[in-house]
Design a protein around this motif. Sequence first.
Motif, short mmCIF file in Angstrom:
data_model
loop_
_atom_site.label_atom_id
_atom_site.label_comp_id
_atom_site.label_asym_id
_atom_site.label_seq_id
_atom_site.Cartn_x
_atom_site.Cartn_y
_atom_site.Cartn_z
N THR A 24 7.69 0.31 -2.61
CA THR A 24 7.18 1.33 -1.72
C THR A 24 8.30 2.34 -1.56
OG1 THR A 24 6.17 1.73 0.45
CG2 THR A 24 7.91 0.08 0.35
N THR B 296 -7.54 1.73 2.79
CA THR B 296 -7.10 0.42 3.28
C THR B 296 -7.82 -0.73 2.57
OG1 THR B 296 -8.75 0.54 5.05
CG2 THR B 296 -6.52 1.33 5.55
N SER C 19 0.84 -1.20 0.00
CA SER C 19 0.00 0.00 0.00
C SER C 19 0.88 1.25 0.00
CB SER C 19 -0.92 0.00 1.23
OG SER C 19 -0.16 0.25 2.41
N THR C 20 0.26 2.39 -0.25
CA THR C 20 1.01 3.65 -0.23
C THR C 20 1.58 3.96 1.15
OG1 THR C 20 -1.09 4.81 0.10
CG2 THR C 20 -0.25 4.66 -2.16
N SER C 21 0.98 3.37 2.18
CA SER C 21 1.49 3.57 3.54
C SER C 21 2.53 2.53 3.93
CB SER C 21 0.33 3.53 4.54
OG SER C 21 -0.29 2.24 4.54
N LYS D 261 -5.57 5.02 -2.12
CA LYS D 261 -5.83 6.06 -1.12
C LYS D 261 -6.57 5.56 0.11
CE LYS D 261 -6.03 9.62 -4.72
NZ LYS D 261 -6.84 10.70 -5.37
N ARG E 98 2.03 -0.94 3.94
CA ARG E 98 1.51 -2.23 4.43
C ARG E 98 1.69 -3.29 3.34
NH1 ARG E 98 -3.94 -2.32 7.74
NH2 ARG E 98 -2.85 -4.13 8.59
#
Length: 813
Positions: free
Chosen positions: A359, A88, A40-42, A86, A44
């Motif tokens: 990432t 979860t 993910s962008t974060s 953007k 994860r």
Amino acid sequence: MLKRLISLESPVVEQRAQSRRSATIEDYASVITPGDVAVSTSGRIAYVRTESNPVEDTNDRSIWLASPRQQLTAGPSDTSPVWHPKSTQLIFVRPDSAGTPQLWEIDAAGGAATQLTTAVQLPLGAGAPVFSPDGARVAFSAPVDRTATGSSRPLVTRRLRYKVDGAGAGVRGSVRSHLFELDLVEGSLRRLTDGDWDASNPVYNHEGTELAFTARIDDDADVTRASSAWTISLADRLGTPSRLGHARGICGPLAWTPDGGAVVAVGWHSPIVHNNELLVLHRDLRVADRSLTADLDRNVMPGFAGYPGGAPYFTADGHVVFCVRNYGSTELHKVDFETGTVVPILAGGQTVVSGFALTAGHAVVALSTATSFGEIAVVDLDTRSVDTVTDVNTTLTSSVAFPVATERWFDISDGTRVQGWILRDPSLTSAGPLVLDVHGGPHNAWTGTLTLTHAYHADLVRLGYTVLTLNPRGSDGYGNSFLDGVHDGWGELDRADLLEPVGTLVAEGIADPKQLALTGYSYGGFMTCALTSVTDRFAVAVAGGLVCDIANTAGPSDEGILLQTVEFDSSSPRIREISPLGRVAEVTTPTLVLHGGNDVRCPVNQAEQWFAGLRLAGVDTELVVYPDASHAFVSTGRPSHRSDYSRRLVAWIERHLSPTPARMAVDPDYWQYRLDTLAEKYGVAGASLGIVTTTRSGFERTVITTGAAATRDALFQRESIDKVLRGQSGDSVLLQRSNHLAMIDGCLEISDAAADSLGISWLLPSRGISAVLITNGGAMDALSGELLAEVIGSIGGVTVTREGGTCVEKHCD
């Protein structure tokens, strides 16, 4: 009640005291493999965890989160996760209640999965999704039947691509894969492409206004195999695709350049045998294609089915991260888009990257090594440090020692150097049996890492064998000239690369020249046929997924046209001269043939032709066909088929290297049928049949039970035939009785063999076969006389006929 026990034991090999026990074929069913990495962008990490389900005989796949570890979906067939850019949310592929793969959605923060597409919209299912940059839409490729709904017309085709291995029975007829887009806000689905071709590998441009994809659209692409990169505007419904660049050998995924004026693609300028490179393909066709990896002289690995690697990705600082095959390993590298400077990120040793995602400043990879089947790891793109974030197989590998390969280079007489790996018990000090295992392709490579596909390596090493794997000419990872080294010369130009290393190990006292075995799958199956048709140095062979009539594969095989147009010169007679089928009458090596019943890559009729040719030549042979199995079943098929393949391979080699081999292997299913049938015929309430055959390393035993299990206390009568000794043809012997033990004298040495499961020890037969029957009552004489005579006669290869109640005539060769 039915009870079966099949085990391979080696009383000859002394067990060494060690902290971990040696691996067996059965241990591979406990291996877990991670793949389908998504980030993910974060930051994860999600991945697909694949493990065997012995109850359902399936490979279960579920989606997990790493660090902290969390199972996100229950499976059993969840694949291809992709994170919303953007939120979860993840979208993934899961079968609906009818078994058709559809798109589903789940929130990593919690909650149940919900279905996004249905069989009404997509009767044949959906493929792997990709998100639009704004997260409002997903695109994917999906199969479409281009005939009227409910049509039952016969197969009609004007192109060769009407077969695809792994698609059910392999014949797809008028089904083609095309692009769709799902609007996640409105729930609407629209189709984007149509035509008598397949669209795959879709990727949105940065604005989300068009999709790039790969396809063989040219009218003659089924013959030329020309594949290009294309783009389609999302503003037009079923618009006309526009070509990107000029290359016609594009095989892999695409990545848009930062300025959106081009894509980076995996492939080559034309569809020939050549290293895949990273090619820059412009939408402005006045601009020439440019290779980013021309100076690397290594094969870029896009990560397609059966092969490791992954799609290329751009980093924020203008580099392209990609996978490349190098000396057996599949490594992670990055190249500066402007200068073409290539820098290794994850390289050295034996490493295989089987998928990755980027990432911020890091690559998340599925990584296997010489001692690991695979874990998820995070690699720093600058420092190249590696942090493993899963431990899916730690419990298994901490208690079980899987064989570790040792690298070895061999100098061939013409100056070529060939890399290989040896698997061998390090405690062995003398010459012993050797198995040469030839990889498929031919443009593939052994890696020296642990894999699920070759579980038989563990049993062979445990039983004292040396396993030799080699990357001969034609393998990738050694430069383009080496890759194309078998052009117009399959089985001949690489012959020395396989045979000379075997000779080297014989000369060094590692391999016993009288105990050499040969095996291989796909191209390795072809090489098994090719080598045994020109040399008798191998005492036994196992050919899997083979081709033997390579001049006639276009049509029957979904990729057969490759041989006529790429691997061999179309005007050359070499393809017919080299085909092993023309020399099958020269083969003397006992050969087991193993093949998938739905294989259309190397069609099953190839195996049938080789088997029939061996039978006509009087060669000891056996054909095993796995129902509904595709070409890739040895890697991704039913767990029972994969383990059966390995067990049969080992048993065939063991039996034929035995100093006193039985004539054929024991088929538990057949003897279960015979025991059930005869027990009912003669009114026997319960019986156990035990059969022992000699192997190179000791013996193989099979115990089959029907009805009420016989116990030591309930024993009514035992009859044993054991330790067949060499006698004169025509000797007659008499069935005698002593203490409820019927025994044959003369040609047979008397012993009291029975099943361990009954508390009675087995004795090793000295001439290939022994059997024992234990019953709970009934017509013991009649049952034992008929059943044991058949066992000894068919498996032992001797004639046993019954004359009256207690008289047996036996003819010994």
